[in-house]
Design an enzyme around this catalytic site. Sequence first.
Site, short mmCIF file in Angstrom:
data_model
loop_
_atom_site.label_atom_id
_atom_site.label_comp_id
_atom_site.label_asym_id
_atom_site.label_seq_id
_atom_site.Cartn_x
_atom_site.Cartn_y
_atom_site.Cartn_z
N ARG A 1 0.79 -1.24 0.00
CA ARG A 1 0.00 0.00 0.00
C ARG A 1 0.82 1.29 0.00
O ARG A 1 0.28 2.36 -0.18
CB ARG A 1 -0.99 0.04 1.17
N ASP A 2 2.13 1.18 0.24
CA ASP A 2 2.96 2.40 0.23
C ASP A 2 4.35 2.07 -0.32
O ASP A 2 5.36 2.50 0.23
CB ASP A 2 3.05 3.01 1.63
N LEU A 3 4.38 1.30 -1.41
CA LEU A 3 5.65 0.92 -2.02
C LEU A 3 6.23 2.12 -2.76
O LEU A 3 5.58 2.70 -3.63
CB LEU A 3 5.42 -0.25 -2.99
N ASN B 1 10.77 3.43 1.02
CA ASN B 1 10.48 2.21 1.77
C ASN B 1 11.26 1.01 1.23
O ASN B 1 10.93 -0.13 1.54
CB ASN B 1 8.98 1.90 1.75
#
Length: 169
Positions: A90-92, A96
Site C-alpha cells: 500500500r505504500d511501495l 520504503n
Amino acid sequence: KGPHRQNLDFGDLLREPRLLASVSHPNIVAITTAEKQEGVFFIVMEYVQGETLETMVLREGPLDIPRALDYACQICNAVDHAHRQGVLHRDLRPANVLVSDGGVIKVADFGTSRFLEIAAHGTTVIGSPPYMAPEQFHGKAVFASDIYSLGVTMYQMLTGVLPYEASGP
C-alpha cells in the site's frame, strides 16, 4: 471482521505470529515484534545497514540498467511473496526500499501497512500520492496497486525523476 475485530486488542494483533510470519522473506525487512507501552504502539524491525533507494537515486541520479534491473527483480520477489500471503504493501516507494551495503534489497513497512489497515478498520487511505494507483485515492487498494507503485519506482530508478508530480488525487 465485525464485533470480534473491535474487541481484539491491537497490541495482541500485532504480535500474532501468523501476521508476522506472512511477510518473512529475504527481500522484506523482518518484523520482530510489536509492543504497546504507556498507550504507544511501536514495531521492532530488522536493522538493515545501508541506505534507502530514494537517497541513492537522489544522490546518484538514474541507476545503470543492470543495477536497476537487479533491484527491480528483488523488489518483485518481495512483492510476489507478500501477495501470495495475501498482504498488500500500500505504500511501495523508494523511501520504503532499503539497499544493504551488500546490494541486497529489503522492502520496509510491508507488514505495517496491514497492521495500519486493521487498526483503522479500512477507513484510512494509506500511500504516498506520486506512487499511488488511482484506486488508492478512494481507499480501494488491490494487489495491482502495488504493481502500479512498483512501476513508478522502476521509472524513477531508470530516469532519476518521477513520471509526473502529484501532491493529491
